[in-house]
Design a protein around this motif. Structure first.
Motif, PDB file in Angstrom:
ATOM      1  N   GLY A 251       0.780  -1.237   0.000  1.00  0.00           N
ATOM      2  CA  GLY A 251       0.000   0.000   0.000  1.00  0.00           C
ATOM      3  C   GLY A 251       0.805   1.278   0.000  1.00  0.00           C
ATOM      4  N   VAL A 252       2.140   1.201  -0.173  1.00  0.00           N
ATOM      5  CA  VAL A 252       2.931   2.433  -0.192  1.00  0.00           C
ATOM      6  C   VAL A 252       2.609   3.242  -1.443  1.00  0.00           C
ATOM      7  N   ASP A 253       2.934   4.540  -1.394  1.00  0.00           N
ATOM      8  CA  ASP A 253       2.632   5.423  -2.521  1.00  0.00           C
ATOM      9  C   ASP A 253       3.801   6.362  -2.736  1.00  0.00           C
ATOM     10  N   ASN A 254       3.700   7.215  -3.738  1.00  0.00           N
ATOM     11  CA  ASN A 254       4.751   8.198  -3.993  1.00  0.00           C
ATOM     12  C   ASN A 254       5.036   9.011  -2.739  1.00  0.00           C
ATOM     13  N   GLY A 255       6.319   9.140  -2.399  1.00  0.00           N
ATOM     14  CA  GLY A 255       6.713   9.959  -1.256  1.00  0.00           C
ATOM     15  C   GLY A 255       6.733   9.227   0.067  1.00  0.00           C
ATOM     16  N   THR A 256       6.284   7.969   0.111  1.00  0.00           N
ATOM     17  CA  THR A 256       6.367   7.208   1.360  1.00  0.00           C
ATOM     18  C   THR A 256       7.834   7.084   1.774  1.00  0.00           C
ATOM     19  N   ARG A 257       8.094   7.301   3.061  1.00  0.00           N
ATOM     20  CA  ARG A 257       9.475   7.238   3.561  1.00  0.00           C
ATOM     21  C   ARG A 257       9.628   6.060   4.513  1.00  0.00           C
ATOM     22  N   LEU A 258      10.629   5.235   4.251  1.00  0.00           N
ATOM     23  CA  LEU A 258      10.940   4.106   5.127  1.00  0.00           C
ATOM     24  C   LEU A 258      12.244   4.393   5.867  1.00  0.00           C
ATOM     25  N   ARG A 259      12.266   4.092   7.142  1.00  0.00           N
ATOM     26  CA  ARG A 259      13.486   4.270   7.942  1.00  0.00           C
ATOM     27  C   ARG A 259      14.111   2.914   8.209  1.00  0.00           C
ATOM     28  N   VAL A 260      15.378   2.774   7.797  1.00  0.00           N
ATOM     29  CA  VAL A 260      16.124   1.555   8.060  1.00  0.00           C
ATOM     30  C   VAL A 260      17.163   1.899   9.126  1.00  0.00           C
ATOM     31  N   SER A 261      16.942   1.422  10.319  1.00  0.00           N
ATOM     32  CA  SER A 261      17.767   1.816  11.462  1.00  0.00           C
ATOM     33  C   SER A 261      19.210   1.349  11.314  1.00  0.00           C
ATOM     34  N   LYS A 262      20.143   2.242  11.638  1.00  0.00           N
ATOM     35  CA  LYS A 262      21.580   1.952  11.747  1.00  0.00           C
ATOM     36  C   LYS A 262      22.223   1.504  10.439  1.00  0.00           C
ATOM     37  N   GLU A 263      21.655   1.932   9.306  1.00  0.00           N
ATOM     38  CA  GLU A 263      22.274   1.609   8.021  1.00  0.00           C
ATOM     39  C   GLU A 263      22.790   2.864   7.316  1.00  0.00           C
ATOM     40  N   GLY A 264      22.976   3.942   8.079  1.00  0.00           N
ATOM     41  CA  GLY A 264      23.593   5.144   7.523  1.00  0.00           C
ATOM     42  C   GLY A 264      25.107   5.059   7.646  1.00  0.00           C
ATOM     43  N   ASP A 265      25.766   6.213   7.641  1.00  0.00           N
ATOM     44  CA  ASP A 265      27.219   6.240   7.782  1.00  0.00           C
ATOM     45  C   ASP A 265      27.625   5.823   9.188  1.00  0.00           C
ATOM     46  N   ALA A 266      28.767   5.142   9.289  1.00  0.00           N
ATOM     47  CA  ALA A 266      29.316   4.786  10.594  1.00  0.00           C
ATOM     48  C   ALA A 266      29.723   6.052  11.340  1.00  0.00           C
TER      49      ALA A 266
END
Length: 374
Positions: free
Chosen positions: A225-240
């Motif tokens: 059911g996601v649509d344009n502009g939906t934002r998902l947060r994936v924890s701890k997968e950014g820069d170290a």
């Protein structure tokens, strides 16, 4: 000279916390690293000067009594180096250790762990992927902690040493005595560049940075059911983070490709279907294409052009509640032929004659007009 209270947008009886909040809001708005408009840098300096005076009770009292003349000999000195500092540096150095500029000791600013940056990824989805969700494999370039030096930046077997210039604080302070008191200037340590430590033997794998750019594969779950502009947060997968600091997060922004057959309207799906004029007159059972596959659709006898028929629960699942779905709305288009065979014409004319006798209208034009509302 503008009134300092007016510059910060506070009343003359505002308390220290109110003044501090006003300063932080305006400094973020006018800092040269953020605002490139003409005059923003000058406004930023005026805001800094106003806060320095009003945040310290003694200088504020002199300003209230004598105006600019009561603080002119030293006011603004503590900010003379801030124009060369980064947007994050000014807030960190000011609010963690400046404390009104009256010579209080500043603790360590940068030598501890620092959280890594958040990252953004824009991801395109097929129309049905957005409706039904599922797993998606992505590749992201990000900074990972160097495995050779474990993030210290120092060559294995060696360790960074505390900066002798700032004693590990990352800042240097210079006090200026004036007839109205002592004002302190805080700036980034030039020896360690604010890090609080010096790496003499740098790790060859990461060049002393403690982190390396790597491309990582991830599997993420796309909710139905996601649509344009939906934002998902994936924890701890950014820069170290620096110096064993925690990693940032990855934010995935979703963009849905258009479909040649279906359109989306919230949680409903829209499509069109052409039927023949005979099917419209007589009615029929026909297969309609949906996102779930072919579904039988009943065309009632006498269906008019642009009639909208509904297939319940064949729309988009509600985001967060995939059991509940919208509907599929099908607009019926009636295909009127431009050419017919002689046999078809003969049959239609017979039918038109019968229809004309009943309605008082003669000819095929009257017959078809009666059927299709023209």
């Amino acid at each position: 000279m503008a009134d300092y209270y007016d510059l910060l947008g506070v009343s003359r009886d505002a308390d220290k916390d109110e003044i501090k909040r006003a300063y932080r809001r305006l400094a973020r708005k006018y800092h040269p690293d953020v605002n490139k408009e003409p005059g923003a840098e000058e406004r930023f300096k005026e805001i800094n000067r106003a806060y320095e005076v009003l945040s310290e009770p003694e200088t504020r009292a002199r300003y209230d009594r004598f105006g600019e003349a009561g603080v002119s000999s030293g006011a603004g000195a503590a900010y003379s180096d801030f124009g060369d500092m980064g947007f994050a540096d000014i807030f960190e150095s000011f609010f963690s250790g400046f404390a009104g500029g009256m010579g209080q000791q500043t603790g360590r600013r940068r030598s501890g762990p620092v959280r890594g940056d958040d990252l953004r990824l824009d991801l395109k989805l097929a129309f049905k992927e957005a409706i039904f969700g599922g797993e998606k494999e992505i590749r992201i370039p990000h900074l990972e902690t160097c495995k050779v030096c474990n993030g210290t930046g120092a060559k294995p077997g060696t360790r960074p040493r505390t900066c002798p210039t700032c004693n590990g604080s990352g800042q240097v302070r210079r006090a200026t005595r004036t007839p109205f008191g002592s004002f302190t200037q805080v700036s980034v340590c030039p020896t360690c560049n604010g890090e609080g430590q010096i790496i003499e033997d740098k790790c060859e794998a990461c060049g002393g940075a403690g982190r390396k750019q790597e491309t990582k594969k991830l599997k993420i779950t796309i909710p139905a059911g996601v649509d344009n502009g939906t934002r998902l947060r994936v924890s701890k997968e950014g820069d170290a983070g620096l110096r064993a600091g925690p990693p940032g997060d990855l934010y995935v922004y979703l963009f849905v490709n258009e479909d040649s057959q279906f359109q989306r309207d919230g949680i409903n799906i829209l499509s069109e279907m052409k039927i023949s004029y005979l099917q419209a007159i007589l009615g029929c059972l026909i297969e309609a294409e949906t996102v779930d596959g072919p579904v039988e659709l009943t065309i009632p006898p006498g269906t008019q052009p642009n009639t909208v028929l509904t297939l319940e629960n064949h729309g988009v699942p509600k985001l967060g509640n995939p059991v509940s779905r919208g509907d599929h709305l099908i607009t019926i288009l009636v295909d009127i032929p431009t050419r017919i065979t002689a046999e078809e014409r003969e049959l239609l004319e017979k039918l038109a004659k019968i229809k004309g006798e009943r309605t008082g209208k003669g000819g095929i034009e009257g017959f078809l007009g009666g059927l299709f509302g023209s």
